[in-house]
Design a protein around this motif. Structure first.
Motif, PDB file in Angstrom:
ATOM      1  N   GLU A 110     -57.726 -64.045  13.244  1.00  0.00           N
ATOM      2  CA  GLU A 110     -58.664 -64.156  14.363  1.00  0.00           C
ATOM      3  C   GLU A 110     -60.121 -63.942  13.937  1.00  0.00           C
ATOM      4  O   GLU A 110     -61.011 -63.916  14.788  1.00  0.00           O
ATOM      5  CB  GLU A 110     -58.304 -63.132  15.448  1.00  0.00           C
ATOM      6  CG  GLU A 110     -56.948 -63.360  16.088  1.00  0.00           C
ATOM      7  CD  GLU A 110     -56.899 -64.633  16.912  1.00  0.00           C
ATOM      8  OE1 GLU A 110     -57.886 -64.951  17.612  1.00  0.00           O
ATOM      9  OE2 GLU A 110     -55.862 -65.322  16.843  1.00  0.00           O
ATOM     10  N   HIS A 111     -60.352 -63.759  12.633  1.00  0.00           N
ATOM     11  CA  HIS A 111     -61.699 -63.499  12.094  1.00  0.00           C
ATOM     12  C   HIS A 111     -62.331 -62.287  12.779  1.00  0.00           C
ATOM     13  O   HIS A 111     -63.470 -62.330  13.234  1.00  0.00           O
ATOM     14  CB  HIS A 111     -62.599 -64.732  12.236  1.00  0.00           C
ATOM     15  CG  HIS A 111     -62.004 -65.960  11.626  1.00  0.00           C
ATOM     16  ND1 HIS A 111     -61.933 -66.156  10.266  1.00  0.00           N
ATOM     17  CD2 HIS A 111     -61.419 -67.045  12.185  1.00  0.00           C
ATOM     18  CE1 HIS A 111     -61.348 -67.315  10.019  1.00  0.00           C
ATOM     19  NE2 HIS A 111     -61.015 -67.873  11.162  1.00  0.00           N
ATOM     20  N   ARG A 112     -61.556 -61.205  12.847  1.00  0.00           N
ATOM     21  CA  ARG A 112     -61.985 -59.964  13.482  1.00  0.00           C
ATOM     22  C   ARG A 112     -61.804 -58.809  12.510  1.00  0.00           C
ATOM     23  O   ARG A 112     -61.046 -58.913  11.555  1.00  0.00           O
ATOM     24  CB  ARG A 112     -61.151 -59.662  14.732  1.00  0.00           C
ATOM     25  CG  ARG A 112     -61.309 -60.635  15.856  1.00  0.00           C
ATOM     26  CD  ARG A 112     -60.365 -60.278  17.006  1.00  0.00           C
ATOM     27  NE  ARG A 112     -60.673 -61.058  18.184  1.00  0.00           N
ATOM     28  CZ  ARG A 112     -61.561 -60.723  19.100  1.00  0.00           C
ATOM     29  NH1 ARG A 112     -62.232 -59.600  18.993  1.00  0.00           N
ATOM     30  NH2 ARG A 112     -61.775 -61.497  20.138  1.00  0.00           N
ATOM     31  N   SER A 113     -62.447 -57.709  12.823  1.00  0.00           N
ATOM     32  CA  SER A 113     -62.170 -56.478  12.084  1.00  0.00           C
ATOM     33  C   SER A 113     -60.857 -55.904  12.630  1.00  0.00           C
ATOM     34  O   SER A 113     -60.385 -56.299  13.707  1.00  0.00           O
ATOM     35  CB  SER A 113     -63.299 -55.463  12.297  1.00  0.00           C
ATOM     36  OG  SER A 113     -63.315 -55.034  13.655  1.00  0.00           O
ATOM     37  N   ILE A 114     -60.293 -54.968  11.890  1.00  0.00           N
ATOM     38  CA  ILE A 114     -59.060 -54.329  12.362  1.00  0.00           C
ATOM     39  C   ILE A 114     -59.319 -53.593  13.674  1.00  0.00           C
ATOM     40  O   ILE A 114     -58.525 -53.670  14.611  1.00  0.00           O
ATOM     41  CB  ILE A 114     -58.495 -53.387  11.278  1.00  0.00           C
ATOM     42  CG1 ILE A 114     -57.922 -54.239  10.139  1.00  0.00           C
ATOM     43  CG2 ILE A 114     -57.440 -52.452  11.845  1.00  0.00           C
ATOM     44  CD1 ILE A 114     -57.419 -53.445   8.950  1.00  0.00           C
ATOM     45  N   ALA A 115     -60.454 -52.902  13.772  1.00  0.00           N
ATOM     46  CA  ALA A 115     -60.784 -52.176  15.006  1.00  0.00           C
ATOM     47  C   ALA A 115     -60.923 -53.142  16.185  1.00  0.00           C
ATOM     48  O   ALA A 115     -60.414 -52.875  17.281  1.00  0.00           O
ATOM     49  CB  ALA A 115     -62.074 -51.383  14.819  1.00  0.00           C
ATOM     50  N   SER A 116     -61.587 -54.261  15.962  1.00  0.00           N
ATOM     51  CA  SER A 116     -61.759 -55.258  17.013  1.00  0.00           C
ATOM     52  C   SER A 116     -60.408 -55.847  17.425  1.00  0.00           C
ATOM     53  O   SER A 116     -60.157 -56.086  18.610  1.00  0.00           O
ATOM     54  CB  SER A 116     -62.696 -56.361  16.526  1.00  0.00           C
ATOM     55  OG  SER A 116     -62.773 -57.403  17.461  1.00  0.00           O
ATOM     56  N   MET A 117     -59.527 -56.069  16.454  1.00  0.00           N
ATOM     57  CA  MET A 117     -58.202 -56.613  16.758  1.00  0.00           C
ATOM     58  C   MET A 117     -57.395 -55.617  17.578  1.00  0.00           C
ATOM     59  O   MET A 117     -56.713 -56.004  18.537  1.00  0.00           O
ATOM     60  CB  MET A 117     -57.467 -56.961  15.457  1.00  0.00           C
ATOM     61  CG  MET A 117     -56.218 -57.764  15.662  1.00  0.00           C
ATOM     62  SD  MET A 117     -56.635 -59.418  16.230  1.00  0.00           S
ATOM     63  CE  MET A 117     -55.263 -59.755  17.305  1.00  0.00           C
ATOM     64  N   MET A 118     -57.490 -54.337  17.240  1.00  0.00           N
ATOM     65  CA  MET A 118     -56.779 -53.319  18.019  1.00  0.00           C
ATOM     66  C   MET A 118     -57.274 -53.310  19.462  1.00  0.00           C
ATOM     67  O   MET A 118     -56.475 -53.237  20.398  1.00  0.00           O
ATOM     68  CB  MET A 118     -56.961 -51.933  17.390  1.00  0.00           C
ATOM     69  CG  MET A 118     -56.175 -51.752  16.121  1.00  0.00           C
ATOM     70  SD  MET A 118     -56.322 -50.100  15.432  1.00  0.00           S
ATOM     71  CE  MET A 118     -55.580 -49.120  16.721  1.00  0.00           C
TER      72      MET A 118
ATOM     73  N   LEU B 131     -51.264 -55.849  11.281  1.00  0.00           N
ATOM     74  CA  LEU B 131     -52.539 -55.737  11.989  1.00  0.00           C
ATOM     75  C   LEU B 131     -53.656 -56.396  11.187  1.00  0.00           C
ATOM     76  O   LEU B 131     -54.472 -57.137  11.735  1.00  0.00           O
ATOM     77  CB  LEU B 131     -52.870 -54.266  12.266  1.00  0.00           C
ATOM     78  CG  LEU B 131     -54.169 -53.981  12.999  1.00  0.00           C
ATOM     79  CD1 LEU B 131     -54.212 -54.701  14.338  1.00  0.00           C
ATOM     80  CD2 LEU B 131     -54.349 -52.491  13.174  1.00  0.00           C
ATOM     81  N   ARG B 132     -53.674 -56.156   9.882  1.00  0.00           N
ATOM     82  CA  ARG B 132     -54.685 -56.771   9.026  1.00  0.00           C
ATOM     83  C   ARG B 132     -54.552 -58.294   9.024  1.00  0.00           C
ATOM     84  O   ARG B 132     -55.549 -59.012   9.143  1.00  0.00           O
ATOM     85  CB  ARG B 132     -54.576 -56.236   7.596  1.00  0.00           C
ATOM     86  CG  ARG B 132     -55.654 -56.774   6.669  1.00  0.00           C
ATOM     87  CD  ARG B 132     -55.550 -56.245   5.247  1.00  0.00           C
ATOM     88  NE  ARG B 132     -54.203 -56.238   4.693  1.00  0.00           N
ATOM     89  CZ  ARG B 132     -53.571 -57.323   4.217  1.00  0.00           C
ATOM     90  NH1 ARG B 132     -54.163 -58.497   4.229  1.00  0.00           N
ATOM     91  NH2 ARG B 132     -52.356 -57.228   3.719  1.00  0.00           N
ATOM     92  N   LEU B 133     -53.316 -58.799   8.946  1.00  0.00           N
ATOM     93  CA  LEU B 133     -53.094 -60.247   8.961  1.00  0.00           C
ATOM     94  C   LEU B 133     -53.544 -60.861  10.293  1.00  0.00           C
ATOM     95  O   LEU B 133     -54.174 -61.928  10.315  1.00  0.00           O
ATOM     96  CB  LEU B 133     -51.623 -60.565   8.708  1.00  0.00           C
ATOM     97  CG  LEU B 133     -51.124 -60.303   7.288  1.00  0.00           C
ATOM     98  CD1 LEU B 133     -49.599 -60.414   7.236  1.00  0.00           C
ATOM     99  CD2 LEU B 133     -51.777 -61.245   6.301  1.00  0.00           C
ATOM    100  N   ALA B 134     -53.233 -60.186  11.390  1.00  0.00           N
ATOM    101  CA  ALA B 134     -53.649 -60.678  12.710  1.00  0.00           C
ATOM    102  C   ALA B 134     -55.171 -60.693  12.814  1.00  0.00           C
ATOM    103  O   ALA B 134     -55.754 -61.658  13.321  1.00  0.00           O
ATOM    104  CB  ALA B 134     -53.050 -59.800  13.809  1.00  0.00           C
ATOM    105  N   ALA B 135     -55.816 -59.640  12.321  1.00  0.00           N
ATOM    106  CA  ALA B 135     -57.280 -59.557  12.361  1.00  0.00           C
ATOM    107  C   ALA B 135     -57.899 -60.678  11.529  1.00  0.00           C
ATOM    108  O   ALA B 135     -58.848 -61.340  11.969  1.00  0.00           O
ATOM    109  CB  ALA B 135     -57.744 -58.200  11.858  1.00  0.00           C
ATOM    110  N   GLU B 136     -57.359 -60.910  10.347  1.00  0.00           N
ATOM    111  CA  GLU B 136     -57.876 -61.978   9.490  1.00  0.00           C
ATOM    112  C   GLU B 136     -57.716 -63.343  10.155  1.00  0.00           C
ATOM    113  O   GLU B 136     -58.628 -64.168  10.114  1.00  0.00           O
ATOM    114  CB  GLU B 136     -57.168 -61.967   8.136  1.00  0.00           C
ATOM    115  CG  GLU B 136     -57.575 -60.807   7.256  1.00  0.00           C
ATOM    116  CD  GLU B 136     -56.762 -60.719   5.974  1.00  0.00           C
ATOM    117  OE1 GLU B 136     -55.875 -61.570   5.740  1.00  0.00           O
ATOM    118  OE2 GLU B 136     -57.016 -59.782   5.198  1.00  0.00           O
TER     119      GLU B 136
END
Length: 55
Positions: A28-36, A21-26
């Motif tokens: 996409e230049h998003r926070s973890i909450a935003s990625m979720m 999740l952290r890798l996906a967020a990074e």
């Protein structure tokens, strides 16, 4: 569209899932909450789920 964020969600998960999740967020230049939120919204759209349906 801005959404009112008045709810808290807390989950327990494995270190591997959290890392992914952290890798996906990074990526996409998003926070973890935003990625979720993005992942959930994409899934809901794919499955034709609507938030206005009663629980």
């Amino acid at each position: 569209m801005k959404r009112l964020k008045d709810q808290t969600l807390s989950i327990r998960t494995s270190a591997d899932i959290k890392r992914l999740l952290r890798l996906a967020a990074e990526k996409e230049h998003r926070s973890i909450a935003s990625m979720m939120e993005l992942l959930i919204l994409n899934y809901a759209e794919e499955c034709e789920l609507k938030a206005d349906t009663p629980e």
